[in-house]
Design an enzyme around this catalytic site. Structure first.
Site, PDB file in Angstrom:
ATOM      1  N   SER A 138       0.831  -1.206   0.000  1.00 23.51           N
ATOM      2  CA  SER A 138       0.000   0.000   0.000  1.00 23.51           C
ATOM      3  C   SER A 138       0.863   1.252   0.000  1.00 23.51           C
ATOM      4  CB  SER A 138      -0.904   0.010   1.243  1.00 23.51           C
ATOM      5  OG  SER A 138      -1.521   1.266   1.424  1.00 23.51           O
ATOM      6  N   TYR A 163      -2.526  -0.322   9.954  1.00 20.31           N
ATOM      7  CA  TYR A 163      -2.665  -0.873   8.608  1.00 20.31           C
ATOM      8  C   TYR A 163      -1.360  -0.720   7.835  1.00 20.31           C
ATOM      9  CZ  TYR A 163      -4.016  -1.151   3.696  1.00 20.31           C
ATOM     10  OH  TYR A 163      -4.076  -1.481   2.360  1.00 20.31           O
TER      11      TYR A 163
END
Length: 345
Positions: A138, A163
């Protein structure tokens, strides 16, 4: 015909990728736990588009070129049953607990899916000696980095959400497996993916829904944010090209944050064209033909101010760089949304 495992098969990217890989004459096996982070009804409609007639009592579905398993990658026994039933040439690991803000509410879900699940899948790939292990990272790994555009040659040592930390951890684990076991791994740092069949928790979906319903939208940091919105077709084209080009060990190769002597590589997958969040809203207003009710809000914990991908290494490696304009991408999304939900723009 090569056999490919795609985890997160009923997810946004997984669904589009499987459609493309089927056209490219791959045999696909998909796995997804159909969790309730967002309405699983949309996931089931995606599966229907792929030829799966879903019901709530069956865990295994078989078609001519796509088999689907309802299973959880954090459960090693469920994953073992998949790997014992197939021999995979390629694993594309997209399953994850997503969302920056939700990681503040339910951190355990991120450890289970993104750490335990990642270990389970890469360990099985190693045991089966697959030729290439591709996984979703990501843009959030760039965290507090201030230099833009973000380059894979930059260090990513300061994540600002759990995350992001789990995605950075995935890259570290992948490198270890590449170094120790000669497993070719490729990490993909996705930048704000959007398009038809997109996730309901993402801005494109939430803003479109709210504008059509005449409800207000929350724009964070008072609109002073930029995102490198990347259209889904560009994402899957990048993955499909990378799938056929694993990296190999080279003892003479100089080490950088993105590469080492091991068969390991990380790429940015972004549109390399950041859009101001208020400009994004105004473009969406034009596409829909209706004004948004904008509520300006402060910056939220875990959010970064700007995402901006340097994709020169991707373009050099696979001769492709994402290029869909935000105007065209939003037009395609709104057309899908209006048709799928039977609403009037």
């Amino acid at each position: 015909m090569k056999t490919v495992l795609v985890t997160g098969a009923a997810g946004f990217i997984g669904f589009h990728l499987i459609k493309k890989l089927i056209k490219n004459a791959y045999k696909i096996v998909g796995i997804d736990n159909l969790n309730t982070y967002y309405d699983p009804t949309l996931k089931k409609f995606r599966l229907r588009e792929l030829g799966i007639q879903f019901d709530n009592n069956t865990k295994f579905y078989k078609t001519s070129n796509f088999d689907f398993v309802v299973g959880d990658i954090s459960n090693s026994k469920e994953l073992e049953s998949v790997f014992s039933s197939y021999t995979f040439d390629l694993v594309i690991h997209l399953a994850a607990q997503v969302g920056v803000r939700y990681s503040l509410e339910n951190p355990e879900a991120y450890i289970q899916s993104n750490i335990v699940g990642f270990y389970n899948i890469i360990e099985k790939a190693k045991q089966q000696k697959v030729s290439h292990f591709i996984y979703a990272s990501s843009s959030s790994v760039y965290g507090l980095n201030e230099k833009v555009p973000y380059s894979t040659s930059d260090n990513v040592d300061h994540p600002i959400s759990l995350y992001a930390a789990t995605k950075k951890s995935n890259e570290l684990i992948a490198h270890t497996y590449s170094h120790l076991y000669d497993l070719p791994t490729t990490g993909l740092r996705f930048f704000t993916v959007y398009g038809p069949w997109g996730r309901p928790d993402m801005a494109t979906f939430k803003f479109t829904k709210a504008i059509l319903e005449g409800k207000p939208i929350s724009v964070y940091n008072f609109g002073k944010m930029q995102r490198d919105f990347t259209y889904i077709d560009d994402i899957v084209e990048s993955i499909a090209r990378l799938a056929t080009k694993p990296f190999y060990r080279d003892e003479s190769r100089p080490i950088s944050p993105a590469v080492s002597k091991a068969p390991y590589r990380v790429f940015n997958i972004g549109n390399h064209s950041p859009v101001n969040l208020l400009d994004f809203v105004h473009t969406l207003e034009k596409v829909i033909g209706k004004k948004a009710q904008i509520e300006l809000m402060p910056l939220q914990p875990g959010d970064v101010l700007t995402t901006y991908a340097d994709v020169d290494d991707l373009a050099e490696y696979v001769d492709f760089r994402p290029n869909t304009s935000i105007e065209q991408g939003l037009k395609n999304f709104v057309e899908w949304y209006v048709e799928f939900y039977k609403v009037t723009a």
